[in-house]
Design a protein around this motif. Sequence first.
Motif, PDB file in Angstrom:
ATOM      1  N   ASN A 266       0.866  -1.114   0.121  1.00  0.00           N
ATOM      2  CA  ASN A 266       0.107  -0.052   0.218  1.00  0.00           C
ATOM      3  C   ASN A 266       0.897   1.180   0.003  1.00  0.00           C
TER       4      ASN A 266
ATOM      5  N   HIS B 280      -6.990  -8.081   9.336  1.00  0.00           N
ATOM      6  CA  HIS B 280      -7.019  -7.383   7.934  1.00  0.00           C
ATOM      7  C   HIS B 280      -7.239  -8.179   6.654  1.00  0.00           C
TER       8      HIS B 280
ATOM      9  N   ALA C 276     -10.581   1.803   4.980  1.00  0.00           N
ATOM     10  CA  ALA C 276      -9.951   0.769   5.306  1.00  0.00           C
ATOM     11  C   ALA C 276      -8.562   1.075   6.078  1.00  0.00           C
ATOM     12  N   HIS C 277      -8.264   0.304   6.823  1.00  0.00           N
ATOM     13  CA  HIS C 277      -6.856   0.204   7.382  1.00  0.00           C
ATOM     14  C   HIS C 277      -5.782  -0.347   6.519  1.00  0.00           C
ATOM     15  N   PRO C 278      -4.503   0.311   6.284  1.00  0.00           N
ATOM     16  CA  PRO C 278      -3.596   0.085   5.105  1.00  0.00           C
ATOM     17  C   PRO C 278      -2.986  -1.524   5.655  1.00  0.00           C
TER      18      PRO C 278
ATOM     19  N   VAL D 171      -8.072  -1.833  -0.329  1.00  0.00           N
ATOM     20  CA  VAL D 171      -7.580  -0.410  -0.049  1.00  0.00           C
ATOM     21  C   VAL D 171      -8.046   0.375  -1.248  1.00  0.00           C
TER      22      VAL D 171
ATOM     23  N   SER E 103      -7.861   5.502   3.335  1.00  0.00           N
ATOM     24  CA  SER E 103      -7.338   4.333   3.952  1.00  0.00           C
ATOM     25  C   SER E 103      -6.383   5.082   5.131  1.00  0.00           C
TER      26      SER E 103
ATOM     27  N   THR F  46     -11.798  -2.788   9.527  1.00  0.00           N
ATOM     28  CA  THR F  46     -10.875  -2.773  10.545  1.00  0.00           C
ATOM     29  C   THR F  46     -11.107  -3.616  11.867  1.00  0.00           C
TER      30      THR F  46
ATOM     31  N   CYS G 153      -4.912  -3.851   5.247  1.00  0.00           N
ATOM     32  CA  CYS G 153      -5.773  -4.682   4.289  1.00  0.00           C
ATOM     33  C   CYS G 153      -5.125  -4.920   2.986  1.00  0.00           C
TER      34      CYS G 153
ATOM     35  N   ALA H 196     -11.663   1.108  -1.331  1.00  0.00           N
ATOM     36  CA  ALA H 196     -12.082   2.133  -0.322  1.00  0.00           C
ATOM     37  C   ALA H 196     -11.982   3.550  -0.446  1.00  0.00           C
TER      38      ALA H 196
END
Length: 349
Positions: free
Chosen positions: A199, A219, A241-243, A250, A256, A278, A245, A253
């Motif tokens: 990411n 994730h 989204a959390h990175p 991502v 992020s 998350t 993922c 989304a």
Amino acid sequence: MLDISTIRDDLKTQYDLAPNPKLAASMETEYARMARVVSPVDWAVHAPYVAAINTLKRQRNAAILAHNYMTPEIFHGVADVVGDSLQLAIEATRTQADVIVQCGVHFMAETSKILNPAKTVLMPDMQAGCSLADSITAAGVEEMRARYPNAPVVSYVNTTAEVKAASDICCTSSNAVQIIRALDAETIIMTPDKYLAQNVAAQVPEKRIVWWEGSCIVHEQYTAQDIREFRDWNPGTRIIAHPECPPEVVAEADFSGSTKGILDYVSAERPARAMLVTECSMASNISDAHPDVEFIGPCNMCPYMKMITLEKVLWSLHTMTTQIEVAPEIADKARLAVQRMIDLSARQA
Ligand code: 13P
Ligand code: SF4
């Protein structure tokens, strides 16, 4: 391993921990912060623990540093400081308390100890690990160095003290892009999260990023297909989204960011509906301050974060266990990597 029956029996002899609706009603201020997500019946169960922990905290001059994934009764009821990994590390350097109780996972407690060798750092459950921290050792870092000579090693804070000590600098989800951009190198090794690395690579195409094959068990479960289906089912929902993922998640989304980044985004944008890709407790914890935002599924729990309970926090403060220790020669090297990250983040900010 903690034996919960022994803990329970012992605590009962010292504290009145039976569900107590009267006490719960007298602790309105504490309850108000979590009333949207904790029922009055559950609050009557939690209130005696919250009261006992807060009293003991004052007696011991202790501060509770809690991650955003803690349950609402910990996050709103007993924490002195809440935040993402970077905020908790920074706050660990600022606290005036003699004792830090880390409500999070083991690497977070280790980071607090590395930054505060003279303080007592307590971990309520030593089994609360992290799949990322478990995925790499210092030998793994050396293997990467051998494969990519001269490339600096950036290790996620979700690593052991030994891995931090073997790295040049640390990063968290909130500063990884900044750190990578700031390094004067064409090729950079990122450990241990392959998805965070991928990411970041998408945002910093001018650098060649190589990574270790670790992942977060929470994730990595999300798929791009899940996100597309969710959007079709619930059009207009803001997807965040959390990175940690996978990159294809991502990419689907709207935003992020680290857990603090997620909170900042929700506070600034105030979408009518949001889906946080998350850990479960994140939405519960921020929903109180955002009553106008409707948070809708999904919900993946981190089994490690959820090992930390009010009962274990009380036990930890009561017995002053388990104290985190890091060998000074490892701590000194690890501190350099963590402090470089903190300093670089502060300069960039
Ligand atoms: P944050 O730094 O974004 O809080 O992430 C820590 C973590 O472990 C997420 O899984
Ligand atoms: Fe580790 Fe993932 Fe749990 Fe965070 S959510 S502590 S990265 S296993």
